[in-house]
Write a protein that holds these residues in place. Sequence first.
Motif, PDB file in Angstrom:
ATOM      1  N   SER A 125     -59.006   6.315 -12.671  1.00 11.28           N
ATOM      2  CA  SER A 125     -58.522   7.168 -11.648  1.00 11.28           C
ATOM      3  C   SER A 125     -59.572   8.413 -11.510  1.00 11.28           C
ATOM      4  CB  SER A 125     -57.480   7.861 -11.851  1.00 11.28           C
ATOM      5  OG  SER A 125     -56.489   6.617 -12.129  1.00 11.28           O
TER       6      SER A 125
ATOM      7  N   THR B 237     -57.556   8.581  -7.267  1.00  6.86           N
ATOM      8  CA  THR B 237     -57.343   7.236  -6.890  1.00  6.86           C
ATOM      9  C   THR B 237     -56.617   6.241  -7.761  1.00  6.86           C
ATOM     10  OG1 THR B 237     -59.382   6.258  -7.828  1.00  6.86           O
ATOM     11  CG2 THR B 237     -59.841   7.454  -5.937  1.00  6.86           C
ATOM     12  N   MET B 238     -56.266   5.191  -7.474  1.00  3.61           N
ATOM     13  CA  MET B 238     -55.702   4.163  -8.417  1.00  3.61           C
ATOM     14  C   MET B 238     -57.147   3.648  -9.388  1.00  3.61           C
ATOM     15  SD  MET B 238     -52.509   3.496  -7.912  1.00  3.61           S
ATOM     16  CE  MET B 238     -52.173   2.008  -8.611  1.00  3.61           C
TER      17      MET B 238
END
Length: 418
Positions: free
Chosen positions: A302, A280-281
């Motif tokens: 992340s 993920t971001m």
Amino acid sequence: MILNGCINHYNFCDKRPCVRCHRVEILIQHHFEETNGTCRCHKCKVWLCVLTYHTEICKLKGCIVCEKAKGIPSQVPAAPVIVHQTPSLDPDDLIVWRNESFPCDTTHFKEDEHYAFLDVLGKGGHGAVHNVEISDDVKKKYFNLSCRDFVAKKTDKVEDDEKYVFEQTSNHPNFLETYLVLQKMDPNDRHFRIVMERCEFSLNDHLSKLVNDGKRLEMDEAIFYWTQIFDALKHLHHLHIPVIHKDVKAENVLLSIKDNLVRVKLADYDTVKRLHHEFTMPGLNPKGTPGLIAPEVLRQVSHGRPADVWNMGMFLLQMLFLRDFNRLQRNILALKTVKNMNKFLFIHYTEQLIKNFLNEKIPELKQMDKKLADLIQSCLDEDPSKRPTAIEVLQHPAVTEYTRRGINMNELIRNLNA
């Protein structure tokens, strides 16, 4: 096309009727004499634009077109315009998502007409679950079922990631079946209702009853639940667009009995996240349950599929040591009430509490099953890259030893019904 120059030509032409004059005469006859300026055909719309411009700039006394225009009433009623529109849908009880088995030509599922919204069955951090009563006739017509019971979760929003999980898990035995998402438009209480199957038991209720009776979940039974939920996560992790759940806990695991078999089902997808990349971001809100979420989720860096593996390691410890795990959760929640407790201090003290819990419980687990304890330690490695995958966990000898042995299903059903 008729332009202002054509009108000027018409006023001064000495070779009338020429071609240019003829075009103007046709429009004058149609627009002024036949329809009195009310026509809104394409040619007249263009003509009106030219006419408006011409009458504003024309200085010629006795201009034929200007004289004709003066004869038209200043407030000319516009010709009726017929607009073909799709009938607007009543937004209340509108179906905004449906299971593929639900009739696609049905737009609404009305409260009091198709179902009754009853008492609260349970409450969570993201909404309350209500009992739902649906008649046998409605079940057969819309769900092609007659024996299943339903519940509906009342929630403020339903994310696209949730709907994706609804679609991708509808035929998997280890996920709660979701049928509809309805939009409720009460001015004082706008919300959504997620209509789902109802299961007979909650794993959390089962564990709590054991603790209250002074008992503990047997390892065989714990691994039975654990491996079925890992099967569910394996499915999510290997979708075309992988998904992580991030909130596996006893409260989100339901048990259903059918054909003398216990089926374990993962529920509640408020925290799910699609992985368009491997991770993920950074900076995502740490959705999940204190004491269960992975360190990288808590730290808002992340994260990816290894976060679910950490979650599953803690979930097994929750099942085996529920009383102590509940104490851990209470201590973490108490940190939020401490004055001047900022985010960084909260993370530091939370991780310290979890470390103390693991230092106490992993040795206990080793006394019960050393190989399994070693596997759980690898699931709870601080470095996400060193954790096993869901497939590796399910194929690990410490797990297959239990799955090969199986579980006494009749005894399990008796214990659940006790």
